[in-house]
Scaffold this motif. Structure first.
Motif, PDB file in Angstrom:
ATOM      1  N   PHE A 204       0.810  -1.219   0.000  1.00  0.00           N
ATOM      2  CA  PHE A 204       0.000   0.000   0.000  1.00  0.00           C
ATOM      3  C   PHE A 204       0.846   1.273   0.000  1.00  0.00           C
ATOM      4  N   PHE A 205       1.899   1.298   0.837  1.00  0.00           N
ATOM      5  CA  PHE A 205       2.634   2.542   1.068  1.00  0.00           C
ATOM      6  C   PHE A 205       4.049   2.551   0.502  1.00  0.00           C
ATOM      7  N   GLY A 206       4.531   1.400  -0.001  1.00  0.00           N
ATOM      8  CA  GLY A 206       5.873   1.321  -0.542  1.00  0.00           C
ATOM      9  C   GLY A 206       6.924   1.070   0.531  1.00  0.00           C
ATOM     10  N   HIS A 207       8.173   0.902   0.114  1.00  0.00           N
ATOM     11  CA  HIS A 207       9.260   0.700   1.083  1.00  0.00           C
ATOM     12  C   HIS A 207      10.581   1.190   0.503  1.00  0.00           C
ATOM     13  N   LEU A 208      11.541   1.394   1.390  1.00  0.00           N
ATOM     14  CA  LEU A 208      12.882   1.774   0.991  1.00  0.00           C
ATOM     15  C   LEU A 208      13.782   0.550   0.972  1.00  0.00           C
ATOM     16  N   LYS A 209      14.787   0.606   0.143  1.00  0.00           N
ATOM     17  CA  LYS A 209      15.749  -0.486   0.044  1.00  0.00           C
ATOM     18  C   LYS A 209      16.368  -0.783   1.419  1.00  0.00           C
ATOM     19  N   GLY A 210      16.384  -2.048   1.778  1.00  0.00           N
ATOM     20  CA  GLY A 210      16.990  -2.464   3.044  1.00  0.00           C
ATOM     21  C   GLY A 210      16.108  -2.310   4.259  1.00  0.00           C
ATOM     22  N   SER A 211      14.842  -1.887   4.068  1.00  0.00           N
ATOM     23  CA  SER A 211      13.959  -1.655   5.218  1.00  0.00           C
ATOM     24  C   SER A 211      13.514  -2.960   5.871  1.00  0.00           C
ATOM     25  N   PHE A 212      13.590  -4.079   5.145  1.00  0.00           N
ATOM     26  CA  PHE A 212      13.318  -5.399   5.707  1.00  0.00           C
ATOM     27  C   PHE A 212      13.966  -6.437   4.799  1.00  0.00           C
ATOM     28  N   THR A 213      14.054  -7.663   5.291  1.00  0.00           N
ATOM     29  CA  THR A 213      14.680  -8.734   4.521  1.00  0.00           C
ATOM     30  C   THR A 213      13.950  -8.925   3.201  1.00  0.00           C
ATOM     31  N   GLY A 214      14.697  -8.858   2.105  1.00  0.00           N
ATOM     32  CA  GLY A 214      14.088  -9.010   0.779  1.00  0.00           C
ATOM     33  C   GLY A 214      13.813  -7.704   0.084  1.00  0.00           C
ATOM     34  N   ALA A 215      13.962  -6.587   0.801  1.00  0.00           N
ATOM     35  CA  ALA A 215      13.755  -5.268   0.181  1.00  0.00           C
ATOM     36  C   ALA A 215      15.045  -4.847  -0.512  1.00  0.00           C
ATOM     37  N   ILE A 216      15.245  -5.339  -1.738  1.00  0.00           N
ATOM     38  CA  ILE A 216      16.521  -5.137  -2.439  1.00  0.00           C
ATOM     39  C   ILE A 216      16.552  -3.815  -3.213  1.00  0.00           C
ATOM     40  N   VAL A 256       1.252   9.262   3.034  1.00  0.00           N
ATOM     41  CA  VAL A 256       1.663   7.906   3.399  1.00  0.00           C
ATOM     42  C   VAL A 256       3.147   7.920   3.766  1.00  0.00           C
ATOM     43  N   ARG A 257       3.517   6.974   4.627  1.00  0.00           N
ATOM     44  CA  ARG A 257       4.924   6.845   5.005  1.00  0.00           C
ATOM     45  C   ARG A 257       5.428   5.486   4.520  1.00  0.00           C
ATOM     46  N   PRO A 258       6.314   5.457   3.502  1.00  0.00           N
ATOM     47  CA  PRO A 258       6.865   4.172   3.053  1.00  0.00           C
ATOM     48  C   PRO A 258       7.595   3.461   4.186  1.00  0.00           C
ATOM     49  N   VAL A 259       7.565   2.142   4.187  1.00  0.00           N
ATOM     50  CA  VAL A 259       8.249   1.345   5.211  1.00  0.00           C
ATOM     51  C   VAL A 259       9.741   1.681   5.175  1.00  0.00           C
ATOM     52  N   GLY A 260      10.278   2.026   6.336  1.00  0.00           N
ATOM     53  CA  GLY A 260      11.703   2.347   6.428  1.00  0.00           C
ATOM     54  C   GLY A 260      12.015   3.820   6.222  1.00  0.00           C
ATOM     55  N   SER A 261      11.001   4.633   5.897  1.00  0.00           N
ATOM     56  CA  SER A 261      11.233   6.054   5.659  1.00  0.00           C
ATOM     57  C   SER A 261      10.894   6.863   6.901  1.00  0.00           C
ATOM     58  N   GLU A 262      11.597   7.992   7.074  1.00  0.00           N
ATOM     59  CA  GLU A 262      11.310   8.880   8.200  1.00  0.00           C
ATOM     60  C   GLU A 262      10.375  10.017   7.782  1.00  0.00           C
ATOM     61  N   SER A 263      10.121  10.133   6.495  1.00  0.00           N
ATOM     62  CA  SER A 263       9.272  11.232   6.024  1.00  0.00           C
ATOM     63  C   SER A 263       8.035  10.688   5.302  1.00  0.00           C
ATOM     64  N   GLU A 264       7.020  11.525   5.228  1.00  0.00           N
ATOM     65  CA  GLU A 264       5.776  11.147   4.569  1.00  0.00           C
ATOM     66  C   GLU A 264       5.718  11.714   3.158  1.00  0.00           C
ATOM     67  N   VAL A 265       4.918  11.071   2.341  1.00  0.00           N
ATOM     68  CA  VAL A 265       4.749  11.491   0.948  1.00  0.00           C
ATOM     69  C   VAL A 265       3.290  11.870   0.749  1.00  0.00           C
ATOM     70  N   GLU A 266       3.053  13.029   0.135  1.00  0.00           N
ATOM     71  CA  GLU A 266       1.678  13.464  -0.126  1.00  0.00           C
ATOM     72  C   GLU A 266       1.110  12.688  -1.318  1.00  0.00           C
ATOM     73  N   VAL A 267      -0.134  12.242  -1.191  1.00  0.00           N
ATOM     74  CA  VAL A 267      -0.776  11.489  -2.275  1.00  0.00           C
ATOM     75  C   VAL A 267      -2.160  12.072  -2.557  1.00  0.00           C
ATOM     76  N   ASP A 268      -2.610  11.868  -3.784  1.00  0.00           N
ATOM     77  CA  ASP A 268      -3.922  12.386  -4.204  1.00  0.00           C
ATOM     78  C   ASP A 268      -4.654  11.272  -4.937  1.00  0.00           C
ATOM     79  N   VAL A 269      -5.396  10.457  -4.218  1.00  0.00           N
ATOM     80  CA  VAL A 269      -6.135   9.361  -4.844  1.00  0.00           C
ATOM     81  C   VAL A 269      -7.613   9.459  -4.483  1.00  0.00           C
ATOM     82  N   ARG A 270      -8.433   8.960  -5.392  1.00  0.00           N
ATOM     83  CA  ARG A 270      -9.836   8.746  -5.033  1.00  0.00           C
ATOM     84  C   ARG A 270      -9.980   7.280  -4.676  1.00  0.00           C
ATOM     85  N   LEU A 271     -10.563   7.011  -3.510  1.00  0.00           N
ATOM     86  CA  LEU A 271     -10.719   5.637  -3.045  1.00  0.00           C
ATOM     87  C   LEU A 271     -12.108   5.107  -3.368  1.00  0.00           C
TER      88      LEU A 271
END
Length: 449
Positions: A204-216, A256-271
């Motif tokens: 849902f929110f994405g992740h940064l490289k190395g934030s967990f095992t398998g995040a290459i 949203v805050r990607p896994v492993g990130s310290e900052s949030e990203v603004e998003v504009d979606v219709r749900l």
């Protein structure tokens, strides 16, 4: 052609801020302070967007939303609300507001809102964009659904689509997207029940490289990928509770805050969400958060089952056969086979009808589908199946489908309780539901004495 926006707000500073923001976007504006002045301006000239404060000296922004919906239904109107006043904001969406913004106004979100509102297609443009309707059928049910979709497509409000499996919930969501200001951007469907719970936040929110095992490598989540477009959450009732909390925050904050990130990203979606389950029952049972239900279910569309619109079976069949022929399967349907389909119950709805015809087209001989090729309910007895299925569905004899289903549910509950000697815990176990659920159902049906 120059666009003009009507601003309705009694705060001079905010009026000036809005006018300045619009001027930088090469959009002209007329600003007034009251509901009365706004109505006067609306009578004198046409506008492309109205921005109104919720609290006005002579009334409410809700009054203006209702007025615009009645007298200028093609005019998008957005409401500015005090921070945290979610209930009024949601009420404005239910009345037909295009969107809302919380104060203090975030200029980036304001520009997105204005851009989306001014990109709304008119009826002629919608018709030119749609090669063929996604939702087929000429029954009154389907005509009503298509009218609803055309209306709600002009809003940014979150939507929930309910209905049995196979009724076309995703097609309805795609149709909403197709007719909206977001049509040129991504429609991102995701089945919430198909994502492993340990990967859900990353998806849902994405992740940064190395934030967990398998995040290459860095990965963009669905919210970011669909930004500017529509995110369709299918089977939303299957979300685990911890993910529901995070989803609610993303909806409220539009960040949203990607896994492993310290900052949030603004998003504009219709749900747009959907499920074949009853979300209100899930809320009562404690498996779905009431605050998330409140935010997702601003506007609701219920997709009818195929049993509720039997007159659409024949035209749907003809359309599916036409599609099969275009794919190289030149098949015809015998009259007896069509008659069998008319009287079949279709527990799997439109999706089941399509699958039955695809299978029959493969099995039939001499490119002609007979009753035996349909194998309705897995039975190859042909005409016998048609006779058996016929009495199962006689909608004309049922005054209310809800009452009929309630009687069936009541009978099942009473039978199970009798067999369990009225031990509610044991009865719930036999039915495969929680104790809380059986207690709620008994209260709903008036059997809790």
């Amino acid at each position: 052609m120059n666009k003009t926006v009507l601003i309705v707000d009694d705060e001079l500073d905010l009026r000036e801020l809005l006018k300045l923001t619009l001027a930088k976007m090469s959009i002209s504006a007329i600003a007034v302070e009251t509901v009365k002045e706004a109505k006067s301006e609306l009578k004198q000239q046409s506008f492309d967007l109205c921005l109104t404060d919720m609290r006005l000296p002579d009334g409410s922004g809700l009054d203006l939303v209702a007025y615009v919906q009645k007298h200028h239904p093609q005019l998008p109107i957005a409401v500015l609300t005090a921070y945290g006043n979610v209930e009024l904001a949601v009420e404005s969406l239910k009345l037909g507001a295009f969107d809302f913004l919380s104060k203090p106004v975030n200029l980036s979100r304001l520009r997105n809102l204005i851009g989306n509102a001014l990109s709304l297609p008119d009826a002629a443009h919608i018709e030119s964009m749609i090669d063929e309707p996604l939702l087929l059928g000429e029954s009154q049910h389907m005509q009503n659904i298509r009218q609803q979709i055309t209306k709600v497509a002009r809003s940014q409000a979150p939507m929930h689509i309910s209905g049995e499996s196979g009724t076309g919930k995703e097609l309805a969501a795609r149709s909403i997207h197709q007719q909206s200001a977001r049509a040129k951007n991504l429609f991102a469907p995701v089945n919430c029940g198909a994502i492993p719970s340990n990967l859900m936040e990353s998806e849902f929110f994405g992740h940064l490289k190395g934030s967990f095992t398998g995040a290459i490598e860095d990965k963009m989540g669905l919210f970011q990928a669909a930004s500017g477009g529509t995110l369709f959450l299918d089977e939303v009732a299957d979300l685990p509770l911890d993910m529901q909390v995070k989803l609610l925050r993303a909806i409220q904050e539009k960040r949203v805050r990607p896994v492993g990130s310290e900052s949030e990203v603004e998003v504009d979606v219709r749900l747009i969400s959907a499920t074949h389950k009853n979300l209100q029952d899930a809320v009562m049972e404690g498996s779905f958060r009431s605050d998330l239900f409140y935010r997702l279910n601003v506007i609701d569309i219920h997709m009818p089952s195929l049993r509720q619109r039997p007159e659409d079976i024949e035209p749907l069949t003809k359309e599916f056969l036409k599609h099969l022929r275009s794919n190289g399967k030149a098949v015809e349907l015998s009259n007896s086979a069509l008659d069998a389909l008319r009287y079949y119950n279709f527990p799997g709805n439109v999706r089941e009808l399509e699958n039955i015809l695809e299978r029959a087209a493969t099995l039939c001989e001499k490119n002609r589908i007979e009753v035996t090729d349909l194998k309705l309910n897995g039975d190859s007895s042909g005409q016998e199946q048609s006779k058996i299925a016929r009495p199962e569905r006689q909608p004309a004899e049922i005054n209310s489908l809800d009452d009929h289903l309630e009687e069936i549910e009541k009978k099942i509950l009473l039978d199970t309780l009798e067999r369990s000697r009225w031990n509610k815990t044991a009865a719930a176990k036999k039915l495969g539901i929680s104790f809380r659920s059986i207690r709620y159902r008994l209260q709903k049906l008036g059997l809790d004495d």
